[in-house]
Design an enzyme around this catalytic site. Structure first.
Site, PDB file in Angstrom:
ATOM      1  N   ARG A   1      -5.160  47.626 -45.981  1.00 19.26           N
ATOM      2  CA  ARG A   1      -4.615  46.797 -47.060  1.00 19.26           C
ATOM      3  C   ARG A   1      -5.642  46.642 -48.183  1.00 19.26           C
ATOM      4  NH1 ARG A   1      -2.045  41.639 -44.412  1.00 19.26           N
ATOM      5  NH2 ARG A   1      -1.094  41.518 -46.499  1.00 19.26           N
TER       6      ARG A   1
ATOM      7  N   PRO B   1      -4.339  29.628 -42.088  1.00 20.66           N
ATOM      8  CA  PRO B   1      -3.353  29.307 -43.118  1.00 20.66           C
ATOM      9  C   PRO B   1      -2.199  30.309 -43.224  1.00 20.66           C
ATOM     10  CG  PRO B   1      -5.396  30.074 -44.111  1.00 20.66           C
ATOM     11  CD  PRO B   1      -5.681  29.830 -42.655  1.00 20.66           C
ATOM     12  N   ASN B   2      -1.034  29.734 -43.464  1.00 27.90           N
ATOM     13  CA  ASN B   2       0.218  30.456 -43.710  1.00 27.90           C
ATOM     14  C   ASN B   2       0.832  31.088 -42.457  1.00 27.90           C
ATOM     15  OD1 ASN B   2       0.142  30.008 -46.613  1.00 27.90           O
ATOM     16  ND2 ASN B   2      -1.571  31.440 -46.625  1.00 27.90           N
TER      17      ASN B   2
ATOM     18  N   GLU C   1     -11.471  37.878 -32.407  1.00 27.94           N
ATOM     19  CA  GLU C   1     -10.813  37.840 -33.724  1.00 27.94           C
ATOM     20  C   GLU C   1      -9.569  38.717 -33.689  1.00 27.94           C
ATOM     21  OE1 GLU C   1     -13.345  39.264 -36.884  1.00 27.94           O
ATOM     22  OE2 GLU C   1     -11.684  39.308 -38.322  1.00 27.94           O
TER      23      GLU C   1
ATOM     24  N   TYR D   1       4.484  41.099 -41.461  1.00 26.72           N
ATOM     25  CA  TYR D   1       4.180  40.242 -40.300  1.00 26.72           C
ATOM     26  C   TYR D   1       5.324  40.130 -39.288  1.00 26.72           C
ATOM     27  CZ  TYR D   1       0.295  38.889 -43.328  1.00 26.72           C
ATOM     28  OH  TYR D   1      -0.829  38.920 -44.127  1.00 26.72           O
TER      29      TYR D   1
ATOM     30  N   ARG E   1       7.626  34.706 -43.543  1.00 24.43           N
ATOM     31  CA  ARG E   1       6.623  35.169 -44.498  1.00 24.43           C
ATOM     32  C   ARG E   1       6.507  36.697 -44.470  1.00 24.43           C
ATOM     33  NH1 ARG E   1       0.180  34.901 -43.199  1.00 24.43           N
ATOM     34  NH2 ARG E   1      -0.472  35.608 -45.239  1.00 24.43           N
TER      35      ARG E   1
ATOM     36  N   ASN F   1      -7.116  33.849 -35.219  1.00 26.14           N
ATOM     37  CA  ASN F   1      -6.659  34.544 -36.421  1.00 26.14           C
ATOM     38  C   ASN F   1      -6.898  33.573 -37.575  1.00 26.14           C
ATOM     39  OD1 ASN F   1      -5.436  35.860 -38.517  1.00 26.14           O
ATOM     40  ND2 ASN F   1      -3.559  36.359 -37.404  1.00 26.14           N
TER      41      ASN F   1
END
Ligand code: DQA
Length: 137
Positions: free
Chosen positions: A104, A9-10, A95, A22, A17, A71
């Site tokens: 984060r 998602p996103n 991954e 990113y 974004r 991802n």
């Protein structure tokens, strides 16, 4: 060699974004660069914002392809279903994360994917995908 990149998602909004986290390149532009760099690899790309679609995609490709670069984005930190799917299939999964999730918020330190993955690459920006593909060669 058949490798698929699966983005959660996103990640369709890469380029727009949170560019400070990113970057400002779209995934489509980056994917063209990957195809150029890995000419001998049959590379595919799939993105969905829907958890069940990501699980179904893993089932679809997870017995025939040579590698999956996953991802799972925010679902990494929440989805038992995606974690189970990674364990249920035969194709090895690497991954990947663009950002260093360990630097984060604490909720990003948990991954339901890692225990079923062949390995984890994170924090190298989009180059994380390059490194994941290389790990299959
Ligand atoms: C991400 C990190 C996740 O925590 C976040 O929810 C994403 C992207 C990354 O690539 O850095 O959407 O997976």
């Amino acid at each position: 060699m058949r490798i698929i990149i699966i983005n959660g998602p996103n990640l369709n909004l890469l380029g727009k974004r949170e560019p400070t986290v990113y970057g400002n390149k779209t995934f489509e532009d980056y994917f063209s660069e990957l195809q150029f760099r890995f000419k001998d690899v049959a590379l595919e790309y799939y993105q969905s914002n829907i958890e069940g679609e990501l699980i179904s995609k893993l089932h679809e490709v997870g017995f025939d392809y040579d590698g999956i670069v996953l991802n799972a984005a925010a679902y990494t930190h929440t989805s038992v279903g995606l974690g189970d799917a990674v364990k249920a299939i035969e194709t090895p999964v690497v991954e990947v994360h663009i950002s260093n999730t360990h630097k984060r918020e604490e909720f990003r330190h948990v991954s339901y994917i890692s225990s079923g993955a062949k390995g984890v690459i994170l924090g190298f920006g989009l180059q994380s995908y390059d490194l994941a593909i290389q790990s299959f060669l």
